[in-house]
Write an enzyme that holds these catalytic residues in place. Structure first.
Site, short mmCIF file in Angstrom:
data_model
loop_
_atom_site.label_atom_id
_atom_site.label_comp_id
_atom_site.label_asym_id
_atom_site.label_seq_id
_atom_site.Cartn_x
_atom_site.Cartn_y
_atom_site.Cartn_z
N LYS A 1 48.05 43.41 19.22
CA LYS A 1 47.44 42.12 18.87
C LYS A 1 47.75 41.12 19.96
O LYS A 1 48.91 40.84 20.27
CB LYS A 1 47.97 41.59 17.53
CG LYS A 1 47.09 40.45 17.03
CD LYS A 1 47.77 39.52 16.05
CE LYS A 1 48.53 38.39 16.67
NZ LYS A 1 47.71 37.44 17.45
N GLU B 1 61.77 40.66 21.76
CA GLU B 1 62.11 39.86 22.94
C GLU B 1 61.76 38.43 22.57
O GLU B 1 60.57 38.09 22.46
CB GLU B 1 61.30 40.31 24.17
CG GLU B 1 61.51 41.75 24.59
CD GLU B 1 62.86 41.98 25.26
OE1 GLU B 1 63.63 41.02 25.45
OE2 GLU B 1 63.15 43.15 25.57
N CYS C 1 60.31 32.46 29.10
CA CYS C 1 61.41 32.61 28.15
C CYS C 1 62.77 32.44 28.82
O CYS C 1 63.70 31.90 28.25
CB CYS C 1 61.34 33.97 27.50
SG CYS C 1 61.25 35.33 28.69
N GLU D 1 64.56 25.42 22.51
CA GLU D 1 63.71 25.86 23.62
C GLU D 1 62.52 24.92 23.76
O GLU D 1 61.78 24.70 22.81
CB GLU D 1 63.21 27.28 23.33
CG GLU D 1 62.40 27.86 24.47
CD GLU D 1 61.86 29.26 24.15
OE1 GLU D 1 61.47 29.50 23.00
OE2 GLU D 1 61.87 30.10 25.06
P1 NAD Z 1 54.66 32.94 19.02
O1 NAD Z 1 55.82 33.50 18.31
O2 NAD Z 1 54.06 31.68 18.52
O3 NAD Z 1 53.46 34.00 19.07
C1 NAD Z 1 53.64 35.29 19.60
C2 NAD Z 1 52.67 36.24 18.94
O4 NAD Z 1 53.01 36.35 17.57
C3 NAD Z 1 51.22 35.79 19.00
O5 NAD Z 1 50.39 36.90 19.22
C4 NAD Z 1 50.99 35.24 17.60
O6 NAD Z 1 49.65 35.26 17.18
C5 NAD Z 1 51.85 36.17 16.78
N1 NAD Z 1 52.23 35.65 15.46
C6 NAD Z 1 52.34 34.35 15.06
N2 NAD Z 1 52.69 34.30 13.76
C7 NAD Z 1 52.83 35.57 13.33
C8 NAD Z 1 53.19 36.16 12.09
N3 NAD Z 1 53.46 35.41 11.00
N4 NAD Z 1 53.28 37.50 12.01
C9 NAD Z 1 53.01 38.28 13.09
N5 NAD Z 1 52.63 37.77 14.28
C10 NAD Z 1 52.54 36.43 14.41
O7 NAD Z 1 55.12 32.81 20.53
P2 NAD Z 1 54.26 32.26 21.75
O8 NAD Z 1 54.10 30.79 21.61
O9 NAD Z 1 53.06 33.09 21.91
O10 NAD Z 1 55.23 32.60 22.97
C11 NAD Z 1 56.25 31.77 23.35
C12 NAD Z 1 57.57 32.31 22.86
O11 NAD Z 1 57.73 33.64 23.33
C13 NAD Z 1 58.75 31.55 23.43
O12 NAD Z 1 59.71 31.39 22.43
C14 NAD Z 1 59.25 32.46 24.52
O13 NAD Z 1 60.60 32.26 24.86
C15 NAD Z 1 59.00 33.80 23.94
N6 NAD Z 1 58.95 34.82 24.99
C16 NAD Z 1 59.99 35.70 25.10
C17 NAD Z 1 60.01 36.64 26.12
C18 NAD Z 1 61.14 37.63 26.29
O14 NAD Z 1 60.96 38.62 27.01
N7 NAD Z 1 62.28 37.42 25.67
C19 NAD Z 1 58.95 36.68 27.02
C20 NAD Z 1 57.90 35.78 26.86
C21 NAD Z 1 57.91 34.85 25.84
#
Ligand code: NAD
Length: 493
Positions: A178, A254, A288, A390
């Protein structure tokens, strides 16, 4: 770039080897964060569409898992070739969806390298044997889980898609990916390339849509046996709750970070300033592991800050991310933009603004889109909200310290633990820090986004569950079964 840029992107769901509209034709608009115009109407996967994708993956699993690693690897090698062939188009699609500058776009190459590696590494998925139980020849078998769900964020989408999908399918699993609603175009493009690489239908299914619909359906699904997720801690918690309340599926997470870097007086200050500034500016701070907290020894703080600010002023070229001269694009969307601005307001309330985001014009840098200039605060209390949470934007807090013990305590005083860095010429001190940091990665005289192809990545504490990497990921996607074979003592007559 020009001919590819003109291509109308695919925006439909890819289920069981075919592209199709979402049920009831549901779509959501994707807005360019640069021009604020609608770029595409993208299919919004419903619960039914998501169930269909899982069913397709489940049906494809027996035949796919029965192939030899070599046969599975041939499809993957072809996909890697196609990704490299379409690198410029992928870069362009990312730029128009989430504002990532095409300059310095490395994701396609990195993704192709991962695919090439995992295309031949499935042979390593082997068990062990043991003769240590008298009368038995015992062994373990390594077997794929079945259907794996892959949920990715928007900041480095192509890389995360492949980094999770490649080891999962190499191990013999089938997947439902997804994409993020903020950056769905490159995932849909990858689906086209997957179709061209002739993967058997159902092995890789790709959905677009919002998390609370398709994401949540995957997290609750009884036929999804493992869910691998990169994104925020907030969503990670929701997924873990869904896993617990459904089939207790395995999860790999992650998550976010609030990464600290420390600079000692004996550090090479120029490179420390340049690299820490780049860390918080790259991808417009939407990283991140970006070093959003920098601790500088009080004796060199003035000089460091001057170098840090000068580097940002000289190097940042903000503007349209499709322009190859630009290296600082907008924030991904309005929600992200408003959130970063909210933190800038908190920063001004609690600390001292020394660069960037003051008045509206300074935040926007004179642009119409969701641009945020690199913003620097000093002298912010350690317990301020902006020091704890963050921001996920180009915003950094630089504080001073006096002693080693004091700064170790401050660096670790966070619920996050993704990446930490130390700049010093003193090797003993560097190693004291490497062992003291509560972080999944520690950089010595380097900082994020520095990484290593062959070493694991992941978070301590609330920054993640598990590790990803070429020597770890295959293992993540294989169950272990113990087989006990009683052989008896009858001798040959
Ligand atoms: P997010 O958690 O808002 O969304 C990530 C994904 O989860 C999207 O595809 C979203 O549609 C989906 N999602 C949202 N609600 C959901 C639910 N209830 N159930 C299942 N899936 C759901 O994160 P974002 O804004 O897309 O990304 C930013 C975040 O990601 C930051 O916190 C960043 O630090 C983290 N990140 C971590 C790493 C790592 O390797 N540790 C790398 C990149 C980003």
């Amino acid at each position: 770039m020009a001919p590819e840029a003109a291509v109308i992107p695919e925006t439909r769901l890819f289920i069981n080897g075919e592209f199709r509209e979402a049920s009831y034709g549901a779509t959501f608009p994707l807005k360019s964060p640069t021009t604020l115009e609608i770029t595409a109407q993208v299919s919004e996967a419903s619960t039914q569409d998501t169930n269909d994708a899982v069913a397709a993956a489940k049906a494809a699993f027996p035949a796919w898992s029965a192939l030899s690693p070599h046969d599975r690897g041939e499809y993957m090698t072809e996909l890697a070739r196609l990704i490299l062939e379409h690198e410029a188009e992928l870069a362009h699609l990312e730029a128009v969806s989430m504002g990532r500058p095409v300059s310095g776009y490395w994701d396609a190459k990195a993704a192709a390298r991962k695919l090439q590696y995992f295309a031949s590494c499935a042979w390593n998925g082997q068990g062990q044997t043991s003769l240590h139980t008298p009368g038995f020849v015992n062994m373990t078998l390594r077997q794929p889980f079945g259907v794996v769900a892959v949920i990715i964020p928007w900041n480095v989408p192509v890389y995360f898609f492949i980094n999770k999908m490649a080891p999962a399918i190499a191990a013999g699993n089938t997947v439902v990916v997804k994409s993020s609603e903020k950056a769905p175009l490159t995932s849909a493009k990858l689906a086209q390339l997957i179709q061209r690489a002739n993967f058997p239908p159902g092995v890789i299914n790709v959905l677009s849509g919002h998390g609370h619909i398709s994401g949540s359906t995957l997290a609750h699904h009884m036929d999804v046996r493992l869910l691998t997720f990169t994104g925020s801690g907030r969503t990670g918690r929701l997924i873990q709750q869904a896993a617990a309340s459904s089939n207790l599926k395995n999860v790999i997470f992650e998550l976010g970070g609030k990464s600290p870097t420390v600079v000692f007086p004996d550090a090479e200050l120029e490179s420390a300033a340049k690299e820490t500034a780049y860390s918080i500016q790259w991808n417009s701070g939407q990283v991140c592991m970006a070093n959003s907290r920098v601790y500088v020894h009080a004796s060199v703080a003035g000089r460091f800050l001057a170098l840090f600010k000068a580097h940002l002023r000289d190097s940042v070229r903000m503007g349209d991310p499709t322009d190859p001269n630009v290296n600082h694009g907008p924030q991904a969307d309005e929600v992200q933009f408003r959130n970063v601005k909210r933190y800038i307001d908190m920063g001004k309330r609690d600390g001292e603004l020394v660069l960037g985001g003051g008045e509206e014009d300074e935040v926007l840098g004179g642009h119409k889109g969701y641009f945020v200039m690199p913003t620097v605060f000093t002298n912010t209390p350690e317990d301020a909200q902006i020091m704890k949470e963050e921001v996920f934007g180009p915003v950094v807090n630089i504080n001073t310290f006096e002693t080693e013990a004091e700064v170790i305590q401050k660096m670790n005083a966070s619920e996050f633990g993704l990446y930490a860095a130390i700049y010093t010429q003193d090797l003993s001190r560097a190693m004291r820090f490497a062992t003291s940091m509560e972080a999944g990665t520690v950089g010595v005289n380097c900082t994020s986004p520095t990484g290593a192809f062959d070493l694991p990545f992941g978070g301590y504490k609330a920054s993640g569950v598990g590790r990803e990497g070429i020597h770890h990921s295959l293992d993540n996607y294989l169950e272990t079964k113990t087989v006990l074979v009683k052989v008896g003592q009858t001798s040959i007559v």
